[in-house]
Design an enzyme around this catalytic site. Structure first.
Site, PDB file in Angstrom:
ATOM      1  N   ARG A   1      24.740  39.498 110.655  1.00  0.00           N
ATOM      2  CA  ARG A   1      24.248  38.600 111.718  1.00  0.00           C
ATOM      3  C   ARG A   1      25.426  38.314 112.625  1.00  0.00           C
ATOM      4  O   ARG A   1      26.399  37.672 112.202  1.00  0.00           O
ATOM      5  CB  ARG A   1      23.698  37.303 111.115  1.00  0.00           C
ATOM      6  CG  ARG A   1      23.540  36.220 112.168  1.00  0.00           C
ATOM      7  CD  ARG A   1      22.755  35.040 111.697  1.00  0.00           C
ATOM      8  NE  ARG A   1      21.362  35.390 111.551  1.00  0.00           N
ATOM      9  CZ  ARG A   1      20.374  34.498 111.426  1.00  0.00           C
ATOM     10  NH1 ARG A   1      20.652  33.209 111.416  1.00  0.00           N
ATOM     11  NH2 ARG A   1      19.127  34.887 111.306  1.00  0.00           N
TER      12      ARG A   1
ATOM     13  N   HIS B   1      16.085  40.694 116.684  1.00  0.00           N
ATOM     14  CA  HIS B   1      15.925  40.137 115.337  1.00  0.00           C
ATOM     15  C   HIS B   1      14.832  40.936 114.608  1.00  0.00           C
ATOM     16  O   HIS B   1      13.743  40.435 114.348  1.00  0.00           O
ATOM     17  CB  HIS B   1      15.556  38.657 115.429  1.00  0.00           C
ATOM     18  CG  HIS B   1      15.808  37.868 114.173  1.00  0.00           C
ATOM     19  ND1 HIS B   1      16.282  38.429 113.001  1.00  0.00           N
ATOM     20  CD2 HIS B   1      15.635  36.543 113.893  1.00  0.00           C
ATOM     21  CE1 HIS B   1      16.406  37.493 112.077  1.00  0.00           C
ATOM     22  NE2 HIS B   1      16.021  36.343 112.586  1.00  0.00           N
TER      23      HIS B   1
ATOM     24  N   GLN C   1      13.046  39.703 111.302  1.00  0.00           N
ATOM     25  CA  GLN C   1      12.085  38.643 111.597  1.00  0.00           C
ATOM     26  C   GLN C   1      10.765  39.249 112.081  1.00  0.00           C
ATOM     27  O   GLN C   1       9.679  38.867 111.633  1.00  0.00           O
ATOM     28  CB  GLN C   1      12.669  37.723 112.688  1.00  0.00           C
ATOM     29  CG  GLN C   1      11.752  36.587 113.084  1.00  0.00           C
ATOM     30  CD  GLN C   1      11.610  35.564 111.982  1.00  0.00           C
ATOM     31  OE1 GLN C   1      12.581  35.049 111.476  1.00  0.00           O
ATOM     32  NE2 GLN C   1      10.379  35.277 111.590  1.00  0.00           N
TER      33      GLN C   1
ATOM     34  N   ASP D   1       9.821  29.963 120.024  1.00  0.00           N
ATOM     35  CA  ASP D   1      11.138  29.918 119.376  1.00  0.00           C
ATOM     36  C   ASP D   1      11.985  28.904 120.138  1.00  0.00           C
ATOM     37  O   ASP D   1      11.597  28.441 121.224  1.00  0.00           O
ATOM     38  CB  ASP D   1      11.769  31.328 119.402  1.00  0.00           C
ATOM     39  CG  ASP D   1      13.131  31.388 118.699  1.00  0.00           C
ATOM     40  OD1 ASP D   1      13.421  30.491 117.875  1.00  0.00           O
ATOM     41  OD2 ASP D   1      13.911  32.329 118.978  1.00  0.00           O
TER      42      ASP D   1
ATOM     43  N   CYS E   1       9.767  31.375 114.312  1.00  0.00           N
ATOM     44  CA  CYS E   1      10.662  32.023 113.348  1.00  0.00           C
ATOM     45  C   CYS E   1      11.507  31.008 112.573  1.00  0.00           C
ATOM     46  O   CYS E   1      12.029  31.332 111.514  1.00  0.00           O
ATOM     47  CB  CYS E   1      11.566  33.009 114.070  1.00  0.00           C
ATOM     48  SG  CYS E   1      12.626  32.218 115.291  1.00  0.00           S
TER      49      CYS E   1
ATOM     50  N   ARG F   1       9.682  36.721 105.180  1.00  0.00           N
ATOM     51  CA  ARG F   1      11.012  37.307 105.373  1.00  0.00           C
ATOM     52  C   ARG F   1      11.457  37.983 104.084  1.00  0.00           C
ATOM     53  O   ARG F   1      12.012  39.084 104.083  1.00  0.00           O
ATOM     54  CB  ARG F   1      12.035  36.228 105.771  1.00  0.00           C
ATOM     55  CG  ARG F   1      11.853  35.623 107.147  1.00  0.00           C
ATOM     56  CD  ARG F   1      12.111  36.622 108.256  1.00  0.00           C
ATOM     57  NE  ARG F   1      13.455  37.172 108.211  1.00  0.00           N
ATOM     58  CZ  ARG F   1      14.555  36.551 108.662  1.00  0.00           C
ATOM     59  NH1 ARG F   1      14.462  35.384 109.248  1.00  0.00           N
ATOM     60  NH2 ARG F   1      15.738  37.127 108.575  1.00  0.00           N
TER      61      ARG F   1
HETATM   62  N1   CP Z   1      14.488  32.802 111.287  1.00  0.00           N
HETATM   63  C1   CP Z   1      15.733  32.937 110.851  1.00  0.00           C
HETATM   64  O1   CP Z   1      16.367  33.977 110.993  1.00  0.00           O
HETATM   65  O2   CP Z   1      16.224  31.838 110.195  1.00  0.00           O
HETATM   66  P1   CP Z   1      17.763  31.598 109.852  1.00  0.00           P
HETATM   67  O3   CP Z   1      18.496  31.496 111.160  1.00  0.00           O
HETATM   68  O4   CP Z   1      17.778  30.300 109.088  1.00  0.00           O
HETATM   69  O5   CP Z   1      18.272  32.736 109.028  1.00  0.00           O
HETATM   70  N1  NVA Z   2      16.553  32.808 118.942  1.00  0.00           N
HETATM   71  C1  NVA Z   2      17.158  32.134 117.815  1.00  0.00           C
HETATM   72  C2  NVA Z   2      16.596  32.650 116.530  1.00  0.00           C
HETATM   73  C3  NVA Z   2      17.112  31.982 115.291  1.00  0.00           C
HETATM   74  C4  NVA Z   2      16.597  32.602 114.026  1.00  0.00           C
HETATM   75  C5  NVA Z   2      18.655  32.318 117.866  1.00  0.00           C
HETATM   76  O1  NVA Z   2      19.128  33.415 118.183  1.00  0.00           O
HETATM   77  O2  NVA Z   2      19.372  31.348 117.587  1.00  0.00           O
END
Ligand code: CP
Ligand code: NVA
Length: 305
Positions: A102, A129, A132, A224, A264, A292
């Site tokens: 990530r 993502h 997700q 989101d 999400c 997930r």
């Molecule tokens: N939706 C999602 O990726 O959650 P986190 O940021 O908590 O991993």
């Molecule tokens: N769009 C959000 C998603 C978090 C899971 C971000 O990138 O922070």
């Protein structure tokens, strides 16, 4: 060797197979436990940003499949700072059988994939993502029977989650619409990628500014955060620009009667959606969170087993 970086890199047929595998692994897990098909394997998890669901679902997923996961937080390895991205990838590949990352720039996962000799999984970048999105289409199938022919409407910021979701809906034959304020649209490159996937599957893509117009006949309403990780300095402007894009009971009135509401997570209650909607009868948000685990176990088995 396959990576899971961008849903455009997977054929629609393979996405459908992953979804079938996720359902199989979910049933197997709930009927007494998964076979330890990843015994002796370790997944390294690189996090440049915070996480609840991604961290816990990958770690528990590996454990349930007989393997192990190793958390590498932002201060531990100094990806690209203490050491080059390529050297991190080459070293880690000597210890582990898979790497989930990530990160901020999407190019970082591409560079990891270039140098690693094990599969790389995109656990969220600034622009995508995909894990997700796989869990999201699984959730739509669970609640609506199929994605094919369904109208999936994303309201708010044309962000990483919106882009991957649009690709996933295109892969599975759904109709994707998005409503964003000016300046928050999906990029031309994103739209081209979605259109390319959609054309092979009888799927469609529409972009709106007016959330009410977008949401008409929606089977799925998805939102989101308005402030993604890394955009905190721009919070005040974003809150103002996106204020009219809240998913609330009034907006829900324009959707199909049995529409489901998705997010999400993490959610910002009172911003992109109200408590009433998040906790209401249309919400499938925590089923989505659970998926997930099942979707990613399918990715892990496909790439590592
Ligand atoms: N939706 C999602 O990726 O959650 P986190 O940021 O908590 O991993
Ligand atoms: N769009 C959000 C998603 C978090 C899971 C971000 O990138 O922070």
């Amino acid at each position: 060797m396959q990576h899971f970086l961008d849903l455009a890199g997977w054929r629609s047929e393979e996405i459908r197979e992953l979804l079938d595998l996720a359902r199989f692994l979910r049933l197997e897990f709930k009927s007494g436990g998964n076979k330890p098909v990843l015994r002796g394997q370790t997944l390294a998890m690189i996090f440049q940003k915070p996480s609840l669901r991604t961290k816990v679902s990958f770690e528990t997923g590996m454990n349930q499949l007989g393997g192990a996961a190793l958390m590498l937080g932002p201060d531990e390895i100094g990806l690209g700072k203490r050491e080059s991205i390529g050297d991190v990838a080459r070293s880690l590949s000597r210890f582990v059988q898979g790497i989930m990352a990530r990160v901020f720039a999407h190019e970082v996962v591409l560079e990891l994939a270039q140098y690693a000799s094990c599969p790389i999984i995109n656990g969220l970048t600034d622009s995508q993502h995909p894990c997700q999105a796989l869990a999201d289409v699984l959730t739509i199938q669970d609640h609506l029977g199929r994605v094919e022919g369904r109208r999936v409407v994303f309201i708010g910021d044309g962000n990483n989650v919106a882009f991957s979701l649009a690709q996933a809906v295109a892969h599975t034959g759904g109709h994707f619409a998005i409503a964003t304020p000016p300046g928050y649209e999906l990029s031309e490159d994103n739209i081209e990628s979605i259109a390319q996937i959609a054309s092979a599957n009888g799927s469609s893509f529409e972009a709106y500014q007016d959330p009410v117009k977008a949401v008409r006949d929606a089977d799925v309403i998805y939102t989101d955060t308005w402030i993604s990780m890394g955009q905190e300095a721009d919070s005040a402007r974003r809150l103002q620009d996106l204020a009219a894009y809240q998913v609330n009971t009034n907006l829900l009135k324009y959707a199909n009667r049995n529409a489901i509401v998705m997010h999400c997570l993490p959610a910002h209650r009172g911003q992109e959606l109200t408590d009433e909607v998040m906790d209401g009868s249309h919400s499938v948000i925590f089923d989505q969170a659970e998926n997930r685990l099942h979707a990613q176990k399918a990715i892990l088995v496909k790439l590592l087993a």
